[in-house]
Design an enzyme around this catalytic site. Sequence first.
Site, PDB file in Angstrom:
ATOM      1  N   GLY A 184      34.676  39.459  45.819  1.00 54.09           N
ATOM      2  CA  GLY A 184      35.460  39.668  47.046  1.00 54.09           C
ATOM      3  C   GLY A 184      34.581  40.362  48.072  1.00 54.09           C
ATOM      4  O   GLY A 184      33.747  41.185  47.716  1.00 54.09           O
ATOM      5  N   ASP A 223      37.469  48.730  45.142  1.00 47.95           N
ATOM      6  CA  ASP A 223      38.235  49.323  44.033  1.00 47.95           C
ATOM      7  C   ASP A 223      37.551  50.579  43.474  1.00 47.95           C
ATOM      8  O   ASP A 223      38.191  51.359  42.773  1.00 47.95           O
ATOM      9  CB  ASP A 223      38.417  48.299  42.896  1.00 47.95           C
ATOM     10  CG  ASP A 223      39.052  47.000  43.379  1.00 47.95           C
ATOM     11  OD1 ASP A 223      39.647  47.003  44.467  1.00 47.95           O
ATOM     12  OD2 ASP A 223      38.940  45.984  42.671  1.00 47.95           O
ATOM     13  N   GLY A 261      30.585  42.780  42.519  1.00 49.54           N
ATOM     14  CA  GLY A 261      31.361  43.628  41.618  1.00 49.54           C
ATOM     15  C   GLY A 261      30.953  43.363  40.174  1.00 49.54           C
ATOM     16  O   GLY A 261      29.926  42.725  39.899  1.00 49.54           O
TER      17      GLY A 261
HETATM   18  O1  F6P Z   1      38.467  43.565  43.736  1.00 48.12           O
HETATM   19  C1  F6P Z   1      38.695  43.594  45.102  1.00 48.12           C
HETATM   20  C2  F6P Z   1      40.079  43.130  45.446  1.00 48.12           C
HETATM   21  O2  F6P Z   1      40.263  43.261  46.838  1.00 48.12           O
HETATM   22  C3  F6P Z   1      41.195  43.813  44.677  1.00 48.12           C
HETATM   23  O3  F6P Z   1      41.476  45.101  45.135  1.00 48.12           O
HETATM   24  C4  F6P Z   1      42.308  42.807  44.842  1.00 48.12           C
HETATM   25  O4  F6P Z   1      43.252  42.889  43.812  1.00 48.12           O
HETATM   26  C5  F6P Z   1      41.581  41.491  44.770  1.00 48.12           C
HETATM   27  O5  F6P Z   1      40.234  41.750  45.127  1.00 48.12           O
HETATM   28  C6  F6P Z   1      42.146  40.415  45.660  1.00 48.12           C
HETATM   29  O6  F6P Z   1      41.475  39.217  45.388  1.00 48.12           O
HETATM   30  P1  F6P Z   1      41.594  37.936  46.326  1.00 48.12           P
HETATM   31  O7  F6P Z   1      40.769  38.182  47.561  1.00 48.12           O
HETATM   32  O8  F6P Z   1      41.064  36.824  45.489  1.00 48.12           O
HETATM   33  O9  F6P Z   1      43.044  37.773  46.673  1.00 48.12           O
END
Ligand code: F6P
Length: 358
Positions: free
Chosen positions: A11, A137, A112
């Site tokens: 992400g 996170d 990450g």
């Molecule tokens: O790990 C980063 C994060 O933003 C989390 O806090 C969240 O749950 C997730 O990624 C959201 O993922 P996506 O962008 O795939 O919806």
Amino acid sequence: MKKIAIMTAGGDCPGLNSVIKAVVMSAINKGMVVVGIYDGYIGFVEKRYKVLDKSDVFGIEAQGGTILGASNKECPFHYPVDAKHEHYEDKVASSIRALRKIGVEGMIIVGGDGTLDSARVINEAGMPVIGIPKTIDNDMSASNPTIGFATAIENAAEAIRKVKTTAFSHRRVMVVEMMGRTSGYLTLYGGFAAGADIILLPEIDYNLNVVCNRVKEIMQSGKRYVIIAASEACKEKGKEETIARVVSDSFEQKRYGGIAEKLAREIEEKTGYEARPVVLGHIQRGGEPCTSDILLGARLGDYAVNLLADDRYGYIVGAKENVLFKTRFPKVREPRLLDVEDNDICRTARDMGICFGI
Ligand code: F6P
């Protein structure tokens, strides 16, 4: 090394462009060439490359996101080879060969836990890699804080402060759902900084009666509103987390979501006070990085270049108490958990009477 590549995966988060700028400037000033790999591991496998010049990175340190793009799904050693994602192949060796063919001798991979797992595999397969941890996170052992966390706290706290003014006007309970997956750092720090009354974390299963009693107590004390900061993966004792969807070909398959909606409904039913859910969502990881993320990103980017320039690799670089350090890629993921007994923001919040739902 004379030619290196940089890639951002997982992400996105604020601060990534600062890493990219530092890598490009520092490497070019050492006489190296930098190849940008686009869209994370998709670009690694599909050969989406471009040589980056200084002119590509002027001023980018203050921009959010990543100019290289990112993806938080594809894994290079389990890569989908058909449109329906029914068949997978290990693409690590062929992707390394393709990079070697254009003269790339080392890689900097920013990501990450999942991304850096794959970075380790690439390093072991013969392409020298330095990993740089990033995530809003803040749950990685390799760095505390991680790039992006400080900005996400600011974004979240600013958004919750806005929620407070409308909550005040309407005498409402606002349940603010916050990101972080199974880590409560963002909810704790952002919620606390914005003056939340109740903070619900994945690390502490809450008791709904305790939450509702505290809501009543606060409303009856003369305060016109209640702010509940709820981690997306928090859950009531004995119940399951609320999952919005499962992304089956992703490193982290569960996408949390729905807790604010559920809790707001339950609180309204049980207390009689009007309650509304607010989902902060991707606003938390969007927008410009704060200064400390720009600084951290640049320091780690430059550190990574210096290691590769010295032919040193197989490390993750991070910061601890503001000092840079390097560790070997771990064989198994080592998440850094929020210790709710030991963490001093937790302690301060508890001492100030903030409710954790127990
Ligand atoms: O790990 C980063 C994060 O933003 C989390 O806090 C969240 O749950 C997730 O990624 C959201 O993922 P996506 O962008 O795939 O919806």
